[in-house]
Design an enzyme around this catalytic site. Structure first.
Site, PDB file in Angstrom:
ATOM      1  N   GLY A  52       0.851  -1.199   0.000  1.00 18.38           N
ATOM      2  CA  GLY A  52       0.000   0.000   0.000  1.00 18.38           C
ATOM      3  C   GLY A  52       0.879   1.239   0.000  1.00 18.38           C
ATOM      4  CB  THR A  53       0.280   4.642   1.396  1.00 11.95           C
ATOM      5  OG1 THR A  53      -1.029   4.689   0.852  1.00 11.95           O
ATOM      6  CG2 THR A  53       0.922   6.010   1.289  1.00 11.95           C
ATOM      7  CB  VAL A  54       3.706   2.680   4.619  1.00 12.22           C
ATOM      8  CG1 VAL A  54       5.076   2.618   5.289  1.00 12.22           C
ATOM      9  CG2 VAL A  54       2.886   3.814   5.231  1.00 12.22           C
ATOM     10  N   GLY A  72       5.620   9.347  12.321  1.00  8.09           N
ATOM     11  CA  GLY A  72       6.008   9.204  10.909  1.00  8.09           C
ATOM     12  C   GLY A  72       7.517   9.277  10.747  1.00  8.09           C
ATOM     13  CB  ILE A 110       9.444  12.806  14.028  1.00  7.31           C
ATOM     14  CG1 ILE A 110       8.597  13.813  13.272  1.00  7.31           C
ATOM     15  CG2 ILE A 110      10.258  13.484  15.114  1.00  7.31           C
ATOM     16  CD1 ILE A 110       7.495  14.436  14.131  1.00  7.31           C
ATOM     17  CD  GLU A 133      -7.524   6.874   6.281  1.00 10.52           C
ATOM     18  OE1 GLU A 133      -8.190   6.171   5.485  1.00 10.52           O
ATOM     19  OE2 GLU A 133      -6.287   6.847   6.339  1.00 10.52           O
ATOM     20  CE  LYS A 171       0.508   7.842  15.076  1.00 15.75           C
ATOM     21  NZ  LYS A 171       0.098   8.961  14.185  1.00 15.75           N
ATOM     22  N   GLY A 189       2.522  10.613   5.829  1.00 17.93           N
ATOM     23  CA  GLY A 189       2.917  10.766   4.429  1.00 17.93           C
ATOM     24  C   GLY A 189       3.750   9.583   3.995  1.00 17.93           C
TER      25      GLY A 189
END
Lengths: 404, 404
Positions: A10-12, A129, A131, A185, A200, A297
């Site tokens: 997928g995206t990641v 993400g 960081i 989303e 998180k 992102g």
């Protein structure tokens, strides 16, 4: 050569392949070895793409291939990610994941398997993400006892609150815009209700204290009740409203919560806007440090996953010690947590003043040109004290915790 | 038990002993072993203090004691720190240091010795005090090619510039105040002339590109020429003046410099004030990240040194790979670096306008109610273009590079 396999394109996952490809030379140099993507697990085929030959649909092909040393898990969700990761670790493969649900729920167990098998379970991308925060907490802030972690941990809600502030728009309007832009989303619940931030802060708190924090224990409140009028008041006193995931050690007790907070310019997170994340950590000797960057992102997140791959490659055969045992950390009761509160009551100040004074003590009035309201900030009080006082007012329009 | 010896019982050295003592339990847990201070090397005795039995005056006692596995170097200065550290590494002891002069000058060589001897040379505290930046650069940002590092790397000068901004005072006045408060040295040259920031950006740039950056090659300009009038102009356009250590990769060239910069609110370092440091890093895939915290001070710096001690303890017998070879990185010529420039000319705008237009092209006027001056910001130009144009004006009162 070190063989990596990516679970979920997928995206990641596709970002991970792109990062490995784009920065191949510098990554291989840093890893001290060539990193090769051997398989990509996905339900789909990707004909005509560079990975078409690498796609497999059956996890057992990957987990039973002795040439695969590192597995990247970017499927998301708890199942079957948990079963796959567990089996991979048990078969002596290191795993790097961006999956916060998995880490929050099974982090301690998976770390323990990794330790026993002398491999690594790494999850830098699961919080913040791109960081660097997991590795700094685990390896850099080791001389300190952590007194507080407070983070803007969710880019979507920070974007929404920033837009509401900049444009004076209502929540629903900005959410719709964010969905159209792909920042939120279709089903925005996990973000706007604070569930994402909750997982998180659970991960960060577990790492800070070396014990399991169950995210179900963390009081979690989203931003759906924050209105443009609340923000108008905040702006009138030079404050802004953010949603924080926080854990604090007070004496021997650890408090943790996810809630909107009104903060002023003196807070280092005041200027963390748009989709950016910021994570503030206070050590007992170090004082305050803050980490800032893109919290989500494709490429920033994939970059963090690949940094874990590099670390795993450098540590084949050795476990990087992480203190996070499965022993449960009992959080202090949320009722005892204390804050100031910003409160808006409908009605006339003069008629409310006495009752407010009786229930909340001396308060500081806040004015923003809103008719027929009496708004103020209380002194520090516990959640249960506040709840008790609040019950006397059926005209409470909103209340937001205050961090200054 | 792991035996540590501290070289130099000054501010940072005594801080290291204090940190190890204060957080003993959590540090031992994180190190996976008990950390014991066996010796303290100092010219002085410290009778009546807890370390009196540990003080030695002769380095050979420490370096020849096979029980000492980790040496903390907090003496400062290049000699004899270099000779001591080199001998320690050669005798198979890991070294943790806060000494930026030593690291900037001999980092590559000392890392190479450490690699050969399977020990570690760690220097988290040499840049950014308590802020984790060396380890993140070395271990977290490994998937990226670094395009830019820009830091507020010196707390003293940031304090001075912040005070000048807040109070409208002149440089000399604020410096004197800072010296009285102990924020600036009696001899402030290393700070105010930018030499300290220069060594720090040299270290960060060497780590980012894996090659030796000689600090002597870095164009370095301090803050002694910044006046209260310059700051008045900056404030008039919502900007602030900071001193930055910067390195940037443009194509295959790396530029590095230390100079005052005028920046606006959009710069993530805009809000880094007082004695705080902030370090901004841009990766080609990650985007922008920033690290923020106390860049100096006894306990924050000592905390970073002790984090290195913990890491060294966890890696006894294994070298943590650091890419920083002794191969020299040839910096691009400073003449080719390009920026906008803020310029103040004495005299009347009308009589200067034509000549300014001829030499600098279209400029943007800046007004701040200062009489008999024409102030403006140029478009982007190279240093050599700017120098050439400047030579036509013997009435230039000041010029500051502009970062927006």
């Amino acid at each position: 050569m070190i063989n990596v396999s990516v679970l979920g394109y997928g995206t990641v996952g596709s970002g991970v392949v792109e990062v490995l490809d784009t920065n191949r030379d510098s990554i291989n140099k840093r890893a001290g070895n060539e990193i090769n993507v051997k398989y990509v697990l996905d339900l789909r085929d990707f004909p005509g793409t560079p990975i078409q030959e690498k796609v497999v649909h059956d996890f057992s092909v990957i987990v039973n291939d002795p040439d695969v040393q590192i597995i990247v898990e970017t499927m998301g969700g708890v199942h079957p990610a948990y079963e796959f990761v567990k089996e991979a670790l048990e078969k002596g493969k290191s795993v790097c994941t961006s999956n916060k649900e998995l880490v929050a729920k099974y982090g301690a167990e998976l770390l323990e398997i990794a330790r026993k098998k002398k491999v690594n379970f790494l999850f830098e991308a699961s919080v913040g993400g791109g960081i660097p925060i997991i590795r700094p907490l685990n390896q850099s802030l080791t001389a300190d006892e952590i007194e507080e972690i407070t983070g803007i941990l969710n880019g979507t809600t920070n974007y929404i609150l920033t837009k509401m502030t900049d444009e004076g728009s209502a929540f629903e309007e900005v959410l719709k815009d964010a969905q159209e832009k792909g920042y939120a989303e279709r089903n925005p619940e996990a973000d706007v209700e604070g569930y994402d931030a909750c997982r998180k802060i659970a991960i960060l708190t577990s790492l800070a204290y070396g014990m399991q924090v169950d995210y179900e224990d963390i009081y979690t409140e989203g931003i759906t009740k924050i209105t443009d009028i609340d923000i108008k008041y905040a702006k009138a006193i030079g404050a802004s409203i953010k949603i924080f995931g926080t854990s604090k050690k007070v004496g021997n007790k650890v408090y943790a919560m996810v809630t909107p907070m009104m903060i002023d310019r003196n807070n280092p997170l005041y200027n963390v806007n748009d989709v950016f994340n910021g994570i503030f950590v206070r050590g007992n000797l170090l004082g305050d440090v803050m980490f800032y960057g893109k919290g989500a992102g494709k490429l920033p997140t994939a970059s963090a996953v690949v940094a874990d791959v590099v670390d795993a490659a450098k540590h084949l055969g050795t476990n990087i010690m992480t203190i996070w045992s499965s022993k449960k950390l009992e959080l202090a009761s949320f009722d005892e947590a204390s804050n100031k509160f910003f409160v808006r009551l409908s009605g006339d100040k003069n008629s409310l003043f006495e009752q407010v004074k009786n229930e909340f003590g001396d308060v500081k009035e806040v004015t923003a040109g809103v008719d027929s309201e009496y708004a103020f900030i209380t002194d520090v009080m516990t959640e249960s004290e506040f709840k008790e006082a609040s019950q006397k007012f059926d005209n409470m329009v909103s209340r937001i915790r205050v961090g200054f």
